[in-house]
Design an enzyme around this catalytic site. Structure first.
Site, PDB file in Angstrom:
ATOM      1  N   ARG A 235       0.848  -1.184   0.000  1.00 29.94           N
ATOM      2  CA  ARG A 235       0.000   0.000   0.000  1.00 29.94           C
ATOM      3  C   ARG A 235       0.889   1.241   0.000  1.00 29.94           C
ATOM      4  O   ARG A 235       1.953   1.265   0.625  1.00 29.94           O
ATOM      5  CB  ARG A 235      -0.926   0.030   1.227  1.00 29.94           C
ATOM      6  CG  ARG A 235      -2.112  -0.917   1.136  1.00 29.94           C
ATOM      7  CD  ARG A 235      -3.077  -0.441   0.062  1.00 29.94           C
ATOM      8  NE  ARG A 235      -4.294  -1.240  -0.012  1.00 29.94           N
ATOM      9  CZ  ARG A 235      -4.471  -2.288  -0.812  1.00 29.94           C
ATOM     10  NH1 ARG A 235      -3.475  -2.688  -1.582  1.00 29.94           N
ATOM     11  NH2 ARG A 235      -5.616  -2.925  -0.847  1.00 29.94           N
ATOM     12  N   GLU A 264      -2.845   8.188  -5.878  1.00 33.61           N
ATOM     13  CA  GLU A 264      -2.849   7.620  -7.227  1.00 33.61           C
ATOM     14  C   GLU A 264      -3.949   8.287  -8.049  1.00 33.61           C
ATOM     15  O   GLU A 264      -5.013   8.599  -7.515  1.00 33.61           O
ATOM     16  CB  GLU A 264      -3.076   6.107  -7.148  1.00 33.61           C
ATOM     17  CG  GLU A 264      -1.959   5.384  -6.391  1.00 33.61           C
ATOM     18  CD  GLU A 264      -2.229   3.904  -6.188  1.00 33.61           C
ATOM     19  OE1 GLU A 264      -3.322   3.420  -6.604  1.00 33.61           O
ATOM     20  OE2 GLU A 264      -1.385   3.212  -5.601  1.00 33.61           O
ATOM     21  N   HIS A 283      -0.230   0.311 -10.019  1.00 30.35           N
ATOM     22  CA  HIS A 283      -1.018  -0.536  -9.105  1.00 30.35           C
ATOM     23  C   HIS A 283      -1.570  -1.763  -9.841  1.00 30.35           C
ATOM     24  O   HIS A 283      -2.772  -2.017  -9.855  1.00 30.35           O
ATOM     25  CB  HIS A 283      -2.162   0.271  -8.481  1.00 30.35           C
ATOM     26  CG  HIS A 283      -2.586  -0.260  -7.140  1.00 30.35           C
ATOM     27  ND1 HIS A 283      -3.049   0.558  -6.144  1.00 30.35           N
ATOM     28  CD2 HIS A 283      -2.627  -1.527  -6.640  1.00 30.35           C
ATOM     29  CE1 HIS A 283      -3.362  -0.171  -5.081  1.00 30.35           C
ATOM     30  NE2 HIS A 283      -3.113  -1.446  -5.359  1.00 30.35           N
ATOM     31  N   ILE A 284      -0.651  -2.532 -10.427  1.00 29.23           N
ATOM     32  CA  ILE A 284      -1.045  -3.672 -11.268  1.00 29.23           C
ATOM     33  C   ILE A 284      -0.795  -5.014 -10.592  1.00 29.23           C
ATOM     34  O   ILE A 284      -0.892  -6.069 -11.225  1.00 29.23           O
ATOM     35  CB  ILE A 284      -0.300  -3.646 -12.620  1.00 29.23           C
ATOM     36  CG1 ILE A 284       1.224  -3.688 -12.417  1.00 29.23           C
ATOM     37  CG2 ILE A 284      -0.711  -2.417 -13.434  1.00 29.23           C
ATOM     38  CD1 ILE A 284       2.021  -3.848 -13.712  1.00 29.23           C
TER      39      ILE A 284
END
Length: 317
Positions: A235, A264, A283-284
């Protein structure tokens, strides 16, 4: 009257039609609101639904007051930091997530980022595309010391991959007092300061809460081995990005790879944006076909279980 389900996760059912088919076969009226998301519109909609399948967007505690008919919140993923658990509990709304479904996907990405940082793969690619053809020198991963901050499902899968590279693996986890037996031969549980001091590569795998926010700070980085690398696929709030940028510019750290950010998407003002020794992905971590299908199926199964009055999986509230 049939129950209504609102899906705000952008990736639900993207791999196959089976999860959506399960919901429809159970008698749900299914609506999607997963494009051009607007918090006010979401707040106005949510009161009409009994079930919510939610992605990563914020769900403010005040919005729970509008959820007069909501019975179940299903997180399309593992992390619950965007869901007001206390408010949901007080309102009698059950909350479930889908832990473990993305463990291999995030572990693969984590180790890919470790290799990328060490061998400067992304940087070398950029130089070639910019018209240069020059030697880019990295370092070996084989035989190095890997420090794991947290030792849950994802970190354990990273450790399995690191074992194949003959890495020395140290783990710090405030919730564990011993390493599980199947890892005891090649992972050592250690105090955080020792992990920081000895790790060539430090990888974060903790949930975000008040105890873990900015656990990677200026003070933490100061204790690290000079020239170490940091990887964060957990995170964004785990790492203090300003402190990270200072350490990367000064050379205290050789590089960092981040799949998650405090805010983000990446802003033009983010101090990490233009650093050559930083790799940033959008964020994949969970976005493998296998992981996306698995988490969609668990959400669908839980929604069907609610309809049938059966026990729910992975209920946290």
């Amino acid at each position: 009257m049939n129950k209504r389900i609102l899906i705000t996760s952008r990736s639900f059912g993207q791999i196959s039609d089976e999860p959506l088919g399960m919901l429809e076969a159970a008698g749900y009226q299914v609506d999607f609101y997963n494009r051009d998301f607007d918090p006010t519109e979401f707040e106005n909609k949510i009161g009409d639904y009994q079930v919510l399948i939610i992605g990563g967007h914020e769900f403010p505690a005040k919005t729970i007051k509008r959820c007069t008919g909501l019975e179940l919140i299903l997180k399309h993923g593992t992390g619950l930091d965007n869901i007001p658990l206390k408010a949901a509990r007080e309102a009698g709304i059950k909350v479930c997530n889908a832990p473990g479904t993305n463990a291999n996907a995030v572990a693969d990405l984590t180790f890919g980022l470790i290799l990328d940082l060490a061998r400067r793969i992304s940087y070398a690619d950029r130089t070639v595309r910019n018209g240069e053809w020059k030697t880019v020198t990295g370092c070996d991963v084989f035989g190095k010391t890997l420090g794991l901050l947290g030792f849950g499902a994802i970190a354990r899968n990273v450790a399995l991959r690191a074992r194949g590279f003959s890495m020395k693996i140290l783990a710090y986890d405030p919730y564990l007092d011993r390493i599980p037996d199947e890892f005891a031969d090649f992972v050592t549980l250690a105090h955080k300061d020792l992990v920081l001091a000895e790790s060539d590569i430090f990888s974060a795998h903790l949930p975000l809460n008040e105890e873990t926010r900015h656990i990677i700070s200026a003070g933490t980085i100061e204790k690290m081995k000079p020239g170490a690398f940091i990887v964060n696929t957990s995170r964004g709030g785990i790492a203090d990005e300003q402190a990270l940028a200072v350490a990367l510019v000064s050379g205290k750290l050789s590089g960092a790879a981040l799949d998650v950010l405090e805010r983000e998407p990446l802003s033009a003002q983010n101090s990490l944006r233009d650093l050559d020794n930083v790799v940033i992905t959008p964020h994949i971590g969970m976005y493998s076909k296998e992981a996306m299908e698995a988490v969609s199926m668990i959400c669908a199964q839980n929604a069907v279980s609610l309809m049938k009055g059966e026990p729910l999986q992975f209920c946290v509230v």
